[in-house]
Design a protein around this motif. Sequence first.
Motif, short mmCIF file in Angstrom:
data_model
loop_
_atom_site.label_atom_id
_atom_site.label_comp_id
_atom_site.label_asym_id
_atom_site.label_seq_id
_atom_site.Cartn_x
_atom_site.Cartn_y
_atom_site.Cartn_z
N ILE A 231 42.63 40.09 35.83
CA ILE A 231 42.30 39.35 37.04
C ILE A 231 43.00 37.99 37.02
O ILE A 231 42.89 37.24 36.06
CB ILE A 231 40.77 39.14 37.15
N ALA A 232 43.70 37.68 38.11
CA ALA A 232 44.37 36.39 38.26
C ALA A 232 43.44 35.37 38.91
O ALA A 232 43.46 34.20 38.57
CB ALA A 232 45.64 36.54 39.07
N ALA A 233 42.63 35.80 39.88
CA ALA A 233 41.70 34.89 40.57
C ALA A 233 40.48 35.69 40.98
O ALA A 233 40.59 36.84 41.43
CB ALA A 233 42.38 34.29 41.79
N HIS A 234 39.30 35.07 40.82
CA HIS A 234 38.06 35.79 41.16
C HIS A 234 37.04 34.91 41.86
O HIS A 234 35.90 35.32 42.07
CB HIS A 234 37.44 36.40 39.90
N GLU A 235 37.41 33.71 42.23
CA GLU A 235 36.47 32.82 42.91
C GLU A 235 36.95 32.52 44.32
O GLU A 235 38.07 32.82 44.69
CB GLU A 235 36.31 31.52 42.11
N GLY A 236 36.08 31.93 45.10
CA GLY A 236 36.43 31.58 46.47
C GLY A 236 36.69 32.83 47.30
O GLY A 236 35.86 33.74 47.34
N ARG A 237 37.82 32.89 47.93
CA ARG A 237 38.17 34.05 48.77
C ARG A 237 38.25 35.35 47.97
O ARG A 237 38.14 36.42 48.52
CB ARG A 237 39.51 33.82 49.45
N LEU B 59 41.78 39.04 42.84
CA LEU B 59 43.23 39.16 42.88
C LEU B 59 43.69 39.55 41.48
O LEU B 59 43.48 38.82 40.52
CB LEU B 59 43.86 37.82 43.29
N THR B 60 44.29 40.70 41.37
CA THR B 60 44.78 41.16 40.07
C THR B 60 46.21 40.66 39.86
O THR B 60 46.93 40.36 40.81
CB THR B 60 44.76 42.69 39.97
N TYR B 61 46.62 40.60 38.59
CA TYR B 61 48.00 40.22 38.30
C TYR B 61 48.97 41.26 38.85
O TYR B 61 50.07 40.93 39.26
CB TYR B 61 48.20 40.02 36.79
N LYS B 62 48.52 42.49 38.88
CA LYS B 62 49.37 43.55 39.42
C LYS B 62 49.65 43.30 40.91
O LYS B 62 50.78 43.40 41.36
CB LYS B 62 48.65 44.90 39.23
N GLU B 63 48.61 42.94 41.67
CA GLU B 63 48.80 42.64 43.09
C GLU B 63 49.64 41.38 43.26
O GLU B 63 50.53 41.31 44.12
CB GLU B 63 47.46 42.45 43.79
N LEU B 64 49.39 40.36 42.44
CA LEU B 64 50.14 39.12 42.53
C LEU B 64 51.62 39.36 42.27
O LEU B 64 52.49 38.87 43.00
CB LEU B 64 49.58 38.10 41.53
N ALA B 65 51.94 40.15 41.25
CA ALA B 65 53.33 40.46 40.94
C ALA B 65 53.97 41.26 42.06
O ALA B 65 55.13 41.05 42.42
CB ALA B 65 53.41 41.24 39.62
N SER B 66 53.22 42.18 42.64
CA SER B 66 53.72 42.98 43.75
C SER B 66 54.06 42.10 44.94
O SER B 66 55.09 42.26 45.60
CB SER B 66 52.68 44.03 44.12
N ARG B 67 53.19 41.14 45.24
CA ARG B 67 53.42 40.24 46.37
C ARG B 67 54.59 39.29 46.09
O ARG B 67 55.33 38.90 47.00
CB ARG B 67 52.17 39.43 46.68
N ALA B 68 54.76 38.87 44.83
CA ALA B 68 55.83 37.94 44.47
C ALA B 68 57.17 38.64 44.28
O ALA B 68 58.20 37.98 44.19
CB ALA B 68 55.45 37.19 43.20
N ALA B 69 57.19 39.96 44.26
CA ALA B 69 58.41 40.71 44.01
C ALA B 69 59.47 40.48 45.08
O ALA B 69 60.66 40.62 44.83
CB ALA B 69 58.11 42.20 43.89
N GLY B 70 59.06 40.09 46.26
CA GLY B 70 60.02 39.88 47.36
C GLY B 70 60.71 38.54 47.29
O GLY B 70 61.19 38.05 48.31
N ALA C 65 49.95 34.01 45.98
CA ALA C 65 48.50 33.84 45.91
C ALA C 65 47.97 33.29 47.23
O ALA C 65 46.91 33.73 47.72
CB ALA C 65 48.12 32.91 44.76
N ALA C 66 48.69 32.36 47.84
CA ALA C 66 48.27 31.82 49.14
C ALA C 66 48.29 32.91 50.21
O ALA C 66 47.39 32.99 51.05
CB ALA C 66 49.18 30.66 49.54
#
Length: 151
Positions: free
Chosen positions: A99-105, A111-122, A130-131
């Motif tokens: 897990i990269a982030a689990h508070e707030g939104r 937010l998993t690191y896998k999702e974060l890396a996928s979003r940053a791949a572009g 993350a934003a």
Amino acid sequence: MPVYDYACACGTRFEFMVPSWSSPAPDCPGCGAETTRRPPSPAVHGRAAPPASMSSAPQSWEGLNSGDRDTITHWRRQVEARQEFESRHPEHREHRDAIAAHEGRFERKPLTYKELASRAAGGKDASTAAAEASRDRRTGGTGGGSGSDPA
């Protein structure tokens, strides 16, 4: 010889070793009346359940009653029991992403690191990705296109 539990109408309960399950019930040691065999305790039946799943553990500070010591201790023991159970029974192992982030939104949908890396791949950096994920959680969109991970 097996040991069985017996009960009498007078309220006396006792254990007695008998030659076999078909042996007649012994008389009550308290009043001498006939007794009946009681069912064995649940421990003898072997009613065991696996420890709580890792996904049931709190995901935030608020989930731990704002850091309550007893709550933290309870969940630490639950998680340790689950880890020990999964090491002995790998077929029950739960798949978990870091897990990269689990508070707030991200409280309800971390937010998993896998999702974060996928979003940053572009070509985006991690902060921009993350934003973007935070905006998508707020609006309910998917944002990252086909490359985003729903978990």
